[in-house]
Design an enzyme around this catalytic site. Structure first.
Site, PDB file in Angstrom:
ATOM      1  N   SER A  13     -32.019  14.253 -16.081  1.00  0.00           N
ATOM      2  CA  SER A  13     -32.976  15.358 -15.890  1.00  0.00           C
ATOM      3  C   SER A  13     -34.173  14.904 -15.050  1.00  0.00           C
ATOM      4  CB  SER A  13     -33.431  15.934 -17.235  1.00  0.00           C
ATOM      5  OG  SER A  13     -34.180  14.996 -17.962  1.00  0.00           O
ATOM      6  N   ARG A  93     -30.149  -0.522 -18.608  1.00  0.00           N
ATOM      7  CA  ARG A  93     -29.870  -1.946 -18.405  1.00  0.00           C
ATOM      8  C   ARG A  93     -31.113  -2.657 -17.900  1.00  0.00           C
ATOM      9  NH1 ARG A  93     -24.392  -3.619 -17.967  1.00  0.00           N
ATOM     10  NH2 ARG A  93     -23.098  -1.846 -18.538  1.00  0.00           N
ATOM     11  N   ASN A 109     -39.981   2.805 -12.849  1.00  0.00           N
ATOM     12  CA  ASN A 109     -39.233   3.272 -14.022  1.00  0.00           C
ATOM     13  C   ASN A 109     -40.083   4.298 -14.762  1.00  0.00           C
ATOM     14  OD1 ASN A 109     -37.206   3.201 -16.123  1.00  0.00           O
ATOM     15  ND2 ASN A 109     -38.610   1.944 -17.332  1.00  0.00           N
ATOM     16  N   HIS A 111     -40.819   5.716 -18.733  1.00  0.00           N
ATOM     17  CA  HIS A 111     -40.606   5.368 -20.141  1.00  0.00           C
ATOM     18  C   HIS A 111     -41.304   6.409 -21.021  1.00  0.00           C
ATOM     19  CE1 HIS A 111     -39.819   2.784 -23.548  1.00  0.00           C
ATOM     20  NE2 HIS A 111     -41.050   3.047 -23.955  1.00  0.00           N
TER      21      HIS A 111
HETATM   22  C1  GRF Z   1     -36.187   9.522 -20.339  1.00  0.00           C
HETATM   23  O1  GRF Z   1     -36.741   9.867 -21.584  1.00  0.00           O
HETATM   24  C2  GRF Z   1     -36.828   8.283 -19.800  1.00  0.00           C
HETATM   25  O2  GRF Z   1     -38.149   8.126 -20.184  1.00  0.00           O
HETATM   26  C3  GRF Z   1     -36.001   7.192 -20.422  1.00  0.00           C
HETATM   27  O3  GRF Z   1     -34.685   7.710 -20.452  1.00  0.00           O
HETATM   28  C4  GRF Z   1     -34.725   9.130 -20.469  1.00  0.00           C
HETATM   29  C5  GRF Z   1     -33.900   9.622 -19.330  1.00  0.00           C
HETATM   30  O4  GRF Z   1     -33.672  11.002 -19.373  1.00  0.00           O
HETATM   31  N1  GRF Z   1     -36.132   5.964 -19.668  1.00  0.00           N
HETATM   32  P1  GRF Z   1     -32.893  11.696 -18.176  1.00  0.00           P
HETATM   33  O5  GRF Z   1     -31.548  10.999 -18.023  1.00  0.00           O
HETATM   34  O6  GRF Z   1     -33.724  11.618 -16.952  1.00  0.00           O
HETATM   35  O7  GRF Z   1     -32.685  13.128 -18.637  1.00  0.00           O
END
Ligand code: GRF
Length: 192
Positions: A13, A93, A109, A111
């Site tokens: 997403s 990973r 990234n 988080h």
């Molecule tokens: C998100 O909550 C991101 O913060 C974490 O993994 C999730 C990924 O969601 N690292 P998506 O695959 O982008 O829907």
């Protein structure tokens, strides 16, 4: 212009939010390719639908890191698709020095917490268990640690009475979809 290689393992997403910002003309960037270590991850399906190169990257024999032959292949694939920037979007990973050095300072990234609070897995659950009133999301540069690189942007989310991990994570996700394009905009414009 940023030529972004997206790495993800799940739903994608955040990738979609980035792609939509580009499509809407609010982010001056291009999606070079979408790579996933999970062959049937929905992120690859989204990429096929959006017309971006969707590539499964077999990361065996490793289970939790991108290393060895797979890492070399990833670098090769990014370059083949003229990628010059890496956005990890739910990539489950650990990224190792080979990729970090190949794209030094150009890997970010997202988080789902206000780092340095609640790094690693299950950040929403960690926040609920800690009883904090506020959590959120962070877009940060990737270094050799886990969720430790320099912060680019954070968005806050209140923890509400009666929140479950699911309701909280849903609201964090909404903020992530704003934060990721916003962070990329800052980089694309040279602001950082
Ligand atoms: C998100 O909550 C991101 O913060 C974490 O993994 C999730 C990924 O969601 N690292 P998506 O695959 O982008 O829907």
């Amino acid at each position: 212009m940023l030529n972004i290689a997206i790495f993800g393992s799940g739903s994608g997403s955040n990738y979609q939010a980035i792609a939509e910002a580009i499509e809407a003309g609010t982010l001056d960037a291009r999606i070079a390719c979408v790579l996933s270590d999970v062959e049937d991850a929905f992120i690859l399906e989204r990429a096929r639908r959006l017309g971006h190169p969707a590539i499964h990257l077999d990361c065996a024999p490793f289970k939790t890191k991108l290393d060895g032959e797979a890492e070399a292949r990833a670098i090769e694939l990014i370059r083949e698709h003229d990628g010059d920037f890496v956005a990890l979007a739910g990539f489950m990973r650990i990224v190792k020095p080979g990729l970090l050095n190949a794209f030094a300072g150009r890997i970010i990234n997202i988080h789902p917490s206000l780092l340095p609070n609640f790094p690693g897995l299950e950040a929403g659950k960690q926040a609920l268990e800690a009883g904090v009133a506020e959590t959120g999301c962070t877009v940060h540069f990737v270094d050799a640690g886990i969720d430790t690189g320099a912060v680019i942007i954070q968005r806050k989310v209140s923890v509400l009475p009666g929140d479950t991990e699911e309701t909280l994570m849903n609201r964090i996700h909404e903020q992530e979809h704003l934060a990721y394009p916003e962070a990329l905009r800052k980089i694309a414009s040279g602001e950082i």
